[in-house]
Write an enzyme that holds these catalytic residues in place. Sequence first.
Site, PDB file in Angstrom:
ATOM      1  N   ARG A   1     -22.350 -17.833  30.022  1.00  0.00           N
ATOM      2  CA  ARG A   1     -21.671 -18.225  28.571  1.00  0.00           C
ATOM      3  C   ARG A   1     -20.430 -19.081  28.762  1.00  0.00           C
ATOM      4  NH1 ARG A   1     -22.441 -12.231  25.953  1.00  0.00           N
ATOM      5  NH2 ARG A   1     -24.481 -12.482  25.201  1.00  0.00           N
TER       6      ARG A   1
ATOM      7  N   MET B   1      -1.361 -14.982  22.897  1.00  0.00           N
ATOM      8  CA  MET B   1      -0.214 -15.228  21.993  1.00  0.00           C
ATOM      9  C   MET B   1       0.809 -16.629  22.488  1.00  0.00           C
ATOM     10  SD  MET B   1       1.742 -11.801  20.488  1.00  0.00           S
ATOM     11  CE  MET B   1       0.779 -10.912  19.160  1.00  0.00           C
ATOM     12  N   GLY B   2       1.467 -16.998  21.782  1.00  0.00           N
ATOM     13  CA  GLY B   2       2.326 -18.293  22.010  1.00  0.00           C
ATOM     14  C   GLY B   2       2.234 -19.249  20.938  1.00  0.00           C
TER      15      GLY B   2
ATOM     16  N   GLU C   1      -2.219 -19.310  20.683  1.00  0.00           N
ATOM     17  CA  GLU C   1      -2.466 -19.189  19.250  1.00  0.00           C
ATOM     18  C   GLU C   1      -1.904 -20.431  18.583  1.00  0.00           C
ATOM     19  OE1 GLU C   1      -0.234 -15.777  17.855  1.00  0.00           O
ATOM     20  OE2 GLU C   1       1.622 -16.516  18.836  1.00  0.00           O
TER      21      GLU C   1
ATOM     22  N   ARG D   1       1.553  -7.419  23.885  1.00  0.00           N
ATOM     23  CA  ARG D   1       3.134  -7.148  23.930  1.00  0.00           C
ATOM     24  C   ARG D   1       3.158  -5.609  24.014  1.00  0.00           C
ATOM     25  NH1 ARG D   1       4.705  -9.658  18.363  1.00  0.00           N
ATOM     26  NH2 ARG D   1       5.192  -7.574  17.689  1.00  0.00           N
TER      27      ARG D   1
ATOM     28  N   THR E   1      11.396 -12.160  24.852  1.00  0.00           N
ATOM     29  CA  THR E   1      10.136 -12.248  24.271  1.00  0.00           C
ATOM     30  C   THR E   1       8.866 -12.738  25.215  1.00  0.00           C
ATOM     31  OG1 THR E   1       8.907 -14.526  23.169  1.00  0.00           O
ATOM     32  CG2 THR E   1      10.913 -15.003  24.158  1.00  0.00           C
ATOM     33  N   ILE E   2       7.833 -12.215  24.793  1.00  0.00           N
ATOM     34  CA  ILE E   2       6.636 -12.313  25.715  1.00  0.00           C
ATOM     35  C   ILE E   2       6.326 -13.662  25.793  1.00  0.00           C
ATOM     36  CG2 ILE E   2       5.658 -10.105  25.147  1.00  0.00           C
ATOM     37  CD1 ILE E   2       3.316 -11.390  23.948  1.00  0.00           C
ATOM     38  N   ASP E   3       6.423 -14.476  24.728  1.00  0.00           N
ATOM     39  CA  ASP E   3       6.058 -16.054  24.953  1.00  0.00           C
ATOM     40  C   ASP E   3       7.008 -16.710  25.870  1.00  0.00           C
ATOM     41  OD1 ASP E   3       4.510 -15.365  22.643  1.00  0.00           O
ATOM     42  OD2 ASP E   3       5.272 -16.579  21.286  1.00  0.00           O
TER      43      ASP E   3
HETATM   44  O1  F6P Z   1       6.634 -12.223  20.269  1.00  0.00           O
HETATM   45  C1  F6P Z   1       6.449 -13.424  19.615  1.00  0.00           C
HETATM   46  C2  F6P Z   1       4.679 -13.398  19.072  1.00  0.00           C
HETATM   47  O2  F6P Z   1       4.124 -12.650  20.066  1.00  0.00           O
HETATM   48  C3  F6P Z   1       4.215 -14.567  18.765  1.00  0.00           C
HETATM   49  O3  F6P Z   1       3.621 -15.272  19.559  1.00  0.00           O
HETATM   50  C4  F6P Z   1       3.403 -14.317  17.755  1.00  0.00           C
HETATM   51  O4  F6P Z   1       3.041 -15.217  16.795  1.00  0.00           O
HETATM   52  C5  F6P Z   1       4.171 -13.294  17.015  1.00  0.00           C
HETATM   53  O5  F6P Z   1       4.838 -12.607  17.891  1.00  0.00           O
HETATM   54  C6  F6P Z   1       3.308 -12.095  16.197  1.00  0.00           C
HETATM   55  O6  F6P Z   1       4.263 -11.273  15.383  1.00  0.00           O
HETATM   56  P1  F6P Z   1       3.899 -10.290  14.435  1.00  0.00           P
HETATM   57  O7  F6P Z   1       4.057  -8.765  15.372  1.00  0.00           O
HETATM   58  O8  F6P Z   1       4.900 -10.239  13.448  1.00  0.00           O
HETATM   59  O9  F6P Z   1       2.322 -10.257  14.219  1.00  0.00           O
END
Ligand code: F6P
Length: 368
Positions: free
Chosen positions: A184, A191-192, A244, A295, A147-149
Amino acid sequence: MNTPIRRIALSTGGGDAPGLNAVIRAATLAAVNRGWEVVGIRDGFNGLLLPEQYPQGGLVRLGRDDVRGIVHTGGTILGTMNRGNPIAFPVEHPDGTVTTVDRTAELVSMFKSHGIDALITAGGDGSLTIGYRLHQAGLRVIGVPKTIDNDLVRTEASFGFDTAVAFATECIDRLFSTATSHGRVFVVEVMGRYAGWIALHAGMATGAHAILIPEIPYALQNVAETIRQREERGAKFSIVVVAEGAAPVGGTVTTLPAEAGHAERLGGVGEKVARELHELTGKETRTVVLGHLLRGGSPTSLDRLLGLRFGAAAVRALDAGYEGKMVSLSHAAITLVPLAEVSSRQRVVPLDCDTMLTARDMQISFGD
Ligand code: F6P
């Protein structure tokens, strides 16, 4: 006593992450080099669960040639899916209603009927939960954390995270030019969903002035105060990085319109934070949402290595008779060591470290 392994399956589930193809390559080579057959399941488990959707076959045979030249590529050559969970498989009825059915036992018998002795499944919490259920239902399973998270427990890193942080860092670095030139405030949404690792690491690496993460409910008056204090010190710009999944004190996460069969979709917190910071500070404020860009792309060397090491380690684990386990990265935190033990010594490559074992599994020549 388990029967010997002759054929294994690989599957990639959930959101894609850079490094998945490295897992597929190393696992395939390590297995083939043991005389095992390897098949990849298309799109998570859909290749098995929805055969009618795959006229060419939902399983794809993987050999040396199929995994050549893929380590530097993003995504997954097998495809992935974050719908179609076999534990709660969606079934659409003629009246349009959707119910779910548990297809775990059926899936395990499909593995058996295809002569598959074990499964290596790379995924996040959802896919690893499915892997655990399949293991409980009688399949030999090894999980690979993806997972990137970077929010999976019992591993210090999952591949994809480093690539995401590197890209976020580059993007935020670039925003500094406009932020400083125009005086600014920039709010960068990354993501997260449940964890703020990407925001924290990219924010710290770039020198962001505020970082909002799901773990700490935020009060924007405090961020506005930071911006005001910077202004007083002559710094007319500020960078705010927001995950997010961040939410205000007493509030909830910001979501996008729901999609049938999909987990709650997060998004929009960056815009919300920017709007409110503008109201509180009067400063010109802009938002950049990095979203799925995080991603994509070619994995960093660190994520390639991690993917390769995880993939080969998963095969070694099966070979050693393990099942119901996840390969995991565990390394030390920063500690203090006596200088006396450091002086005049070198740290050479330990020939039994798992990177070396991975290289041996992939039959890379060291000239010995
Ligand atoms: O891989 C996890 C994630 O990057 C979350 O941070 C994010 O909410 C979700 O994937 C988004 O997934 P999708 O591709 O279904 O929009």
